[in-house]
Design an enzyme around this catalytic site. Structure first.
Site, PDB file in Angstrom:
ATOM      1  N   CYS A 245      47.221  79.752  56.379  1.00 32.05           N
ATOM      2  CA  CYS A 245      45.992  79.717  57.178  1.00 32.05           C
ATOM      3  C   CYS A 245      45.034  78.640  56.671  1.00 32.05           C
ATOM      4  O   CYS A 245      45.260  77.459  56.892  1.00 32.05           O
ATOM      5  CB  CYS A 245      45.345  81.092  57.227  1.00 32.05           C
ATOM      6  SG  CYS A 245      44.101  81.241  58.542  1.00 32.05           S
TER       7      CYS A 245
ATOM      8  N   HIS B 255      49.589  84.765  59.003  1.00 34.62           N
ATOM      9  CA  HIS B 255      49.368  85.496  57.746  1.00 34.62           C
ATOM     10  C   HIS B 255      50.575  86.363  57.384  1.00 34.62           C
ATOM     11  O   HIS B 255      50.577  87.575  57.627  1.00 34.62           O
ATOM     12  CB  HIS B 255      48.115  86.366  57.859  1.00 34.62           C
ATOM     13  CG  HIS B 255      46.843  85.589  57.836  1.00 34.62           C
ATOM     14  ND1 HIS B 255      46.198  85.245  56.667  1.00 34.62           N
ATOM     15  CD2 HIS B 255      46.122  85.056  58.842  1.00 34.62           C
ATOM     16  CE1 HIS B 255      45.112  84.536  56.955  1.00 34.62           C
ATOM     17  NE2 HIS B 255      45.047  84.409  58.265  1.00 34.62           N
TER      18      HIS B 255
ATOM     19  N   GLU C  57      51.293  87.542  54.656  1.00 39.58           N
ATOM     20  CA  GLU C  57      50.935  88.552  53.654  1.00 39.58           C
ATOM     21  C   GLU C  57      50.542  89.889  54.278  1.00 39.58           C
ATOM     22  O   GLU C  57      50.478  90.912  53.587  1.00 39.58           O
ATOM     23  CB  GLU C  57      49.810  88.040  52.752  1.00 39.58           C
ATOM     24  CG  GLU C  57      48.427  88.013  53.357  1.00 39.58           C
ATOM     25  CD  GLU C  57      48.120  86.780  54.194  1.00 39.58           C
ATOM     26  OE1 GLU C  57      46.942  86.586  54.547  1.00 39.58           O
ATOM     27  OE2 GLU C  57      49.063  86.019  54.519  1.00 39.58           O
TER      28      GLU C  57
END
Length: 232
Positions: A108, A211, A213
């Site tokens: 990002c 993202h 994660e």
């Protein structure tokens, strides 16, 4: 074979005067076979040299907006919270890593920072400067698909994932406007916003706009981190 040490750029909470980390970054590094270490927030050249020597690879995380001053613009009213110290840290860290040909993965803001450092620029606010029907700023929960992406055939990302189409989550309001000369696009959203880039002249310098994660047990996320850790 020793596990590679991955230096992770810290997240910053100015209100609490603290540094912090999302567990997902560290869990993916560990799941892929690396040892994650959250780095200090520093712009001191000698500290950055130590980090460059210590770590086998670097993860440039999401977070604050990149300061438009870094690409010669004044901040619009739509520009979000800035962290000038992160901007000042990431430039020598990233340039030092690619000089040493140490692997780097950006996520990002990490993609945006890498693009700016290498001479590109950004849309400060997608809804204002590049409106479309694609939802680039989804609401929580983030472990789900916001929109599809299409990867360039033959690109490292397509080879890694074994496909040219997949779905991603999305939580950003800035994006690449002019791509830096040393970067090449690997994927785009349906509206043409760049979703992934790489440096063809380096062993492993990738960045994605979404993202990973936040994706629990997402095979694409793990494949990306496994490619990163393998290169380390």
């Amino acid at each position: 074979m020793k596990k590679p040490v991955i230096g992770i750029v810290p997240l910053v909470d100015a209100g609490r005067e603290s540094l912090w980390m999302l567990p997902g970054y560290m869990e993916l590094v560990k799941a892929a076979g690396g040892v994650p270490v959250m780095m200090p927030l520093t712009e001191k050249a000698d500290n950055i040299e130590v980090l460059l020597d210590l770590c086998d690879g670097f993860l440039i995380t999401g977070g604050h907006d990149v300061d438009p001053a870094c690409y010669g613009e004044e901040a619009m009213s739509e520009c979000g919270e800035l962290c000038p110290l992160r901007d000042r840290m990431e430039r020598p860290l990233f340039l030092g890593a690619i000089e040493r040909d140490k692997p780097v993965l950006g996520i990002c803001r990490g993609l945006q920072a890498m693009n700016v450092i290498l001479g590109g620029d950004l849309y400060q606010d997608i809804p204002k400067q590049r409106p479309s029907g694609v939802d680039h700023h989804m609401d929580a929960p983030y472990g789900r698909t916001a929109h599809p992406i299409r990867m360039a055939e033959g690109s490292p990302l397509a080879e890694c994932l074994g496909t040219v189409e997949t779905g991603v989550n999305s939580c950003h309001h800035q994006a690449v406007r002019t791509l830096a000369p040393r970067l090449k696009s690997m994927a785009e959203a349906p509206d043409g916003v760049i979703e992934a880039v790489y440096m063809p002249d380096r062993r492993f310098v990738w960045a994605v706009q979404w993202h990973p994660e936040f994706y629990d047990n997402n095979p694409d996320s793990l494949k990306i981190f496994e490619a990163f850790i393998k290169s380390c």
